[in-house]
Write a protein that holds these residues in place. Structure first.
Motif, mmCIF file in Angstrom:
data_model
loop_
_atom_site.group_PDB
_atom_site.id
_atom_site.type_symbol
_atom_site.label_atom_id
_atom_site.label_comp_id
_atom_site.label_asym_id
_atom_site.label_seq_id
_atom_site.Cartn_x
_atom_site.Cartn_y
_atom_site.Cartn_z
ATOM 1 N N THR A 141 -50.795 85.550 69.829
ATOM 2 C CA THR A 141 -51.000 85.681 68.507
ATOM 3 C C THR A 141 -52.109 84.701 67.984
ATOM 4 O O THR A 141 -53.072 84.766 67.152
ATOM 5 N N PHE A 142 -51.965 83.381 68.497
ATOM 6 C CA PHE A 142 -52.845 82.384 68.046
ATOM 7 C C PHE A 142 -54.199 82.604 68.266
ATOM 8 O O PHE A 142 -55.387 82.307 67.622
ATOM 9 N N SER A 143 -54.279 82.939 69.616
ATOM 10 C CA SER A 143 -55.929 83.247 70.217
ATOM 11 C C SER A 143 -56.292 84.489 69.223
ATOM 12 O O SER A 143 -57.723 84.249 68.794
ATOM 13 N N LEU A 144 -55.615 85.532 69.180
ATOM 14 C CA LEU A 144 -56.324 86.632 68.383
ATOM 15 C C LEU A 144 -56.400 86.090 66.914
ATOM 16 O O LEU A 144 -57.411 86.521 66.186
ATOM 17 N N GLY A 145 -55.652 85.184 66.233
ATOM 18 C CA GLY A 145 -55.763 84.980 64.904
ATOM 19 C C GLY A 145 -57.066 83.889 64.700
ATOM 20 O O GLY A 145 -57.825 84.266 63.928
ATOM 21 N N LEU A 146 -57.326 83.204 65.750
ATOM 22 C CA LEU A 146 -58.507 82.292 65.783
ATOM 23 C C LEU A 146 -59.858 83.085 65.753
ATOM 24 O O LEU A 146 -60.761 82.875 65.187
ATOM 25 N N LEU A 147 -59.729 84.300 66.528
ATOM 26 C CA LEU A 147 -60.813 85.145 66.894
ATOM 27 C C LEU A 147 -61.019 85.941 65.390
ATOM 28 O O LEU A 147 -62.034 85.946 64.967
ATOM 29 N N GLY A 148 -60.003 86.300 64.535
ATOM 30 C CA GLY A 148 -60.204 87.158 63.400
ATOM 31 C C GLY A 148 -60.560 86.070 62.184
ATOM 32 O O GLY A 148 -61.508 86.345 61.575
ATOM 33 N N LEU A 149 -60.005 84.801 62.354
ATOM 34 C CA LEU A 149 -60.460 83.693 61.440
ATOM 35 C C LEU A 149 -61.975 83.450 61.371
ATOM 36 O O LEU A 149 -62.841 83.229 60.539
#
Length: 352
Positions: A141-149
């Motif tokens: 989630t953290f990896s995909l969250g950084l991509l989204g942000l």
């Protein structure tokens, strides 16, 4: 600036070369093996120590060579594109080294997964493990969250530049500033798809093992590889945002105090270092918390419980030593008898 970059890259390559030669020696290999044993929570079984030492060294060698290749590619790209004029673009080299090292580790793990299997009895699981068994939901989630942000941040910056409040961006070469971050963001998006495909391809192939100890250690190696793999998109995305914010902050001329331009400069100046701190904190935490033994808790729960019990017991030996009795079993031993079959009830032995 080109000369400085080349000199620093040469020194870094020399350092990697020294580390590569040093890690080939017996004592460093033994230290790496014991350190990894403590990290993943598995004891060192005497009958497979030689095999584990070879595999640890092979992974270390692959990671170093991959980092060297990534360093060379990253520095070459900076010099060719004049990106080295902005010191923050040096983060591109860090990304290149990280990607190169992870790709090399994937190649090494795939080598084991696709290796020919001897015609001997081997173990098999009733259910094939999935990505969730090796990587924590937080890491994914953290990896995909950084991509989204990073994507939202890039779009927001494009909007601010298009509006150009108080003509704050009149003297900024927008194209020069935005293309490195945009390229990195595109690479992060592509990496998210590529890593998903690579992870599924790796998981589709089993891990031939004749004993439960070998199978548990194979799970440990695969977990380490997959955790590095899923983190690539987030790392690239975070560096993309950092390069974008810091580059814009440096490019803008000092605005009028109290103006919107001053607020933008302040926000750009703050966001870059904040992203770096978040990324470093995440990396350190991921290496030190339970994510390293996540696979143990999912696939070998009894062994994980034994590991927790030993960690709570004052004076208990670490997994790399002699936990619970004699050395050599992933979940500890009782009464001096070897037991290399943690959670035996959930696994069956089948012919190769």
């Amino acid at each position: 600036m080109d000369a400085v970059v080349v000199i620093l890259a040469t020194l870094a390559l020399a350092g990697f070369g020294i580390r590569l030669v040093y890690s080939a020696r017996a004592v460093p290999r033994r230290r790496m093996l014991h350190a990894y044993s403590r990290q993943v929570g598995l004891a060192l079984a005497p009958e497979i120590v030689a095999e584990l030492s070879t595999r640890i060294y092979r992974r270390e060698r692959a990671g170093i060579v991959g980092s060297m290749v990534g360093l060379f590619v990253g520095v070459t790209a900076l010099v060719v594109t004049d990106g080295n004029e902005n010191p923050w673009n040096g983060l591109l080299v860090v990304v290149a080294m990280t990607v190169g090292s992870t790709v090399a580790l994937i190649g090494d793990d795939s080598r084991s997964a696709f290796a020919p299997v001897a015609e001997t009895p081997r173990l098999a699981r009733n259910i094939s493990p999935g990505l969730a068994d090796y990587v924590t939901p937080l890491d994914r989630t953290f990896s995909l969250g950084l991509l989204g942000l990073a994507t939202l941040g890039y779009i927001a910056v494009l909007g601010v530049i298009a509006i150009n409040p108080e003509r704050a961006f009149d003297d900024v070469s927008v194209r020069t500033i935005l293309w490195p971050a945009g390229l990195l963001l595109a690479l992060a998006t592509a990496a998210s798809l590529t890593t998903w495909a690579a992870a599924n391809a790796l998981l589709a192939h089993g891990q031939p093992a004749a004993t439960y100890t070998q199978l548990a250690w194979s799970d440990a190696f695969r977990s380490t590889t997959l955790r590095s793999l899923v983190g690539i998109p987030g790392i690239i995305a975070a560096v993309s945002s950092c390069v974008l914010f810091l580059s814009l902050s440096e490019a803008m001329t000092l605005p009028v105090p109290g103006s919107i331009g001053e607020i933008l400069v302040g926000s750009f100046t703050i966001m870059g270092p904040v992203l770096v701190v978040v990324l470093v904190s995440w990396s350190v935490t991921s290496l030190r918390n339970r994510s390293t033994t996540h696979f143990l808790r999912r696939l070998w729960p009894e062994t994980a419980l034994e590991l927790d019990r030993r960690r709570r017991t004052p004076g208990a030996a670490d997994p790399g030593g002699h936990p619970g009795g004699q050395p050599g079993d992933p979940g500890g031993q009782k009464d001096g008898q070897p037991d290399d079959r943690p959670d035996q009830d959930s696994r069956t032995k089948t012919p190769a």
